[in-house]
Design an enzyme around this catalytic site. Structure first.
Site, mmCIF file in Angstrom:
data_model
loop_
_atom_site.group_PDB
_atom_site.id
_atom_site.type_symbol
_atom_site.label_atom_id
_atom_site.label_comp_id
_atom_site.label_asym_id
_atom_site.label_seq_id
_atom_site.Cartn_x
_atom_site.Cartn_y
_atom_site.Cartn_z
ATOM 1 N N SER A 13 44.303 34.864 31.545
ATOM 2 C CA SER A 13 43.548 33.719 31.003
ATOM 3 C C SER A 13 42.126 34.135 30.646
ATOM 4 O O SER A 13 41.579 33.696 29.631
ATOM 5 C CB SER A 13 43.548 32.532 31.979
ATOM 6 N N ASN A 14 41.525 34.984 31.451
ATOM 7 C CA ASN A 14 40.176 35.463 31.115
ATOM 8 C C ASN A 14 40.203 36.329 29.865
ATOM 9 O O ASN A 14 39.337 36.190 28.991
ATOM 10 C CB ASN A 14 39.589 36.256 32.280
ATOM 11 N N ILE A 89 39.163 51.910 39.540
ATOM 12 C CA ILE A 89 38.804 52.625 38.306
ATOM 13 C C ILE A 89 38.467 54.071 38.670
ATOM 14 O O ILE A 89 37.643 54.319 39.565
ATOM 15 C CB ILE A 89 37.588 51.949 37.647
ATOM 16 N N HIS A 105 34.743 38.873 39.911
ATOM 17 C CA HIS A 105 35.394 38.682 41.207
ATOM 18 C C HIS A 105 35.338 37.195 41.557
ATOM 19 O O HIS A 105 34.286 36.557 41.400
ATOM 20 C CB HIS A 105 34.682 39.516 42.295
ATOM 21 N N ASP A 146 34.329 46.495 44.614
ATOM 22 C CA ASP A 146 33.495 45.278 44.551
ATOM 23 C C ASP A 146 32.011 45.567 44.796
ATOM 24 O O ASP A 146 31.253 44.674 45.181
ATOM 25 C CB ASP A 146 33.995 44.181 45.510
HETATM 26 C C1 GAR Z 1 40.589 35.942 38.042
HETATM 27 O O1 GAR Z 1 40.347 34.799 38.808
HETATM 28 C C2 GAR Z 1 39.672 37.067 38.503
HETATM 29 O O2 GAR Z 1 38.459 36.626 38.986
HETATM 30 C C3 GAR Z 1 40.493 37.682 39.608
HETATM 31 O O3 GAR Z 1 41.820 37.647 39.139
HETATM 32 C C4 GAR Z 1 41.992 36.487 38.323
HETATM 33 C C5 GAR Z 1 42.702 36.910 37.055
HETATM 34 O O4 GAR Z 1 43.109 35.778 36.329
HETATM 35 N N1 GAR Z 1 40.051 39.039 39.890
HETATM 36 C C6 GAR Z 1 40.103 39.575 41.106
HETATM 37 O O5 GAR Z 1 40.553 38.987 42.070
HETATM 38 C C7 GAR Z 1 39.560 40.990 41.192
HETATM 39 N N2 GAR Z 1 39.335 41.374 42.548
HETATM 40 P P1 GAR Z 1 43.600 35.930 34.823
HETATM 41 O O6 GAR Z 1 44.638 37.066 34.771
HETATM 42 O O7 GAR Z 1 44.228 34.614 34.468
HETATM 43 O O8 GAR Z 1 42.406 36.250 33.985
#
Ligand code: GAR
Length: 188
Positions: A13-14, A89, A105, A146
């Site tokens: 989604s991001n 990474i 995060h 992190d």
């Molecule tokens: C997001 O909420 C992001 O902040 C988190 O994974 C989700 C991905 O959502 N990232 C972490 O937890 C990294 N440690 P998405 O695939 O729908 O963008």
């Protein structure tokens, strides 16, 4: 025009939100590539539907400096955005993209960060701890999980009725509103 690669492992989604912001607007950058380590992840279809090439690479391929750099060179990538990317990474990438790579995060780091803290696991821990607020952190990527300088945080209040699912919805909304603009302000 800066060229962004988004690294993602999941739903995407991001990634979709960032692609729409930069590739359908005039914000000084374009998303030129998505790198995904999980065949079948939602992010692959979302990106391809928006016309962004996706490179599906195994963890071993991503750790292979020659292979990885060849991909980054081929797409002339200046900036790397980690959006739900669940692999560490490799050092050759954090060095090459020093100060040019950000991660999002889903908590207020340093709270609820570190190994094993991703996605729903973070929201479960936040609810279990009885937190009255949570939020998002966007930070530069260093070799430490992190770690790296924080460039942005946004907060949201929680109530005793919140569940991991409702916290996740609140977090996704913060991410939707802020992540693309923070990328633009940081790099463009
Ligand atoms: C997001 O909420 C992001 O902040 C988190 O994974 C989700 C991905 O959502 N990232 C972490 O937890 C990294 N440690 P998405 O695939 O729908 O963008």
């Amino acid at each position: 025009m800066r060229r962004i690669a988004i690294f993602a492992s999941g739903n995407g989604s991001n990634a979709e939100n960032i692609i729409r912001y930069f590739n359908e607007g005039d914000h000084g950058a374009v998303v030129a590539l998505v790198v995904c380590n999980r065949p079948g992840a939602g992010v692959i279809g979302r990106s391809e539907r928006l016309g962004v090439p996706v490179s599906v690479m195994s963890a071993a391929e991503i750790r292979d400096a020659d292979r990885m750099m060849k991909v980054m060179d081929e797409y002339e990538i200046d900036i790397v955005v980690l959006a739900g990317f669940l692999l560490m990474i490799p050092a050759f990438l954090t060095e090459r993209y020093h100060d040019r790579m950000v991660n999002i995060h889903p908590s207020l780091l340093p709270k609820f960060g570190g190994k094993g803290m991703y996605g729903r696991h973070v929201h479960e821990a936040v609810v279990a701890a009885g937190e009255t607020e949570t939020g998002i952190t966007i930070h530069l990527v260093s070799d430490e999980c992190d770690g790296g300088r924080i460039v942005f945080q946004a907060r949201v209040g929680l109530t005793p009725d919140d569940t991991p699912e409702s916290v996740e919805r609140k977090i996704h909304e913060l991410e939707r509103v802020h992540f693309p603009c923070v990328i633009e302000e940081t790099f463009c």
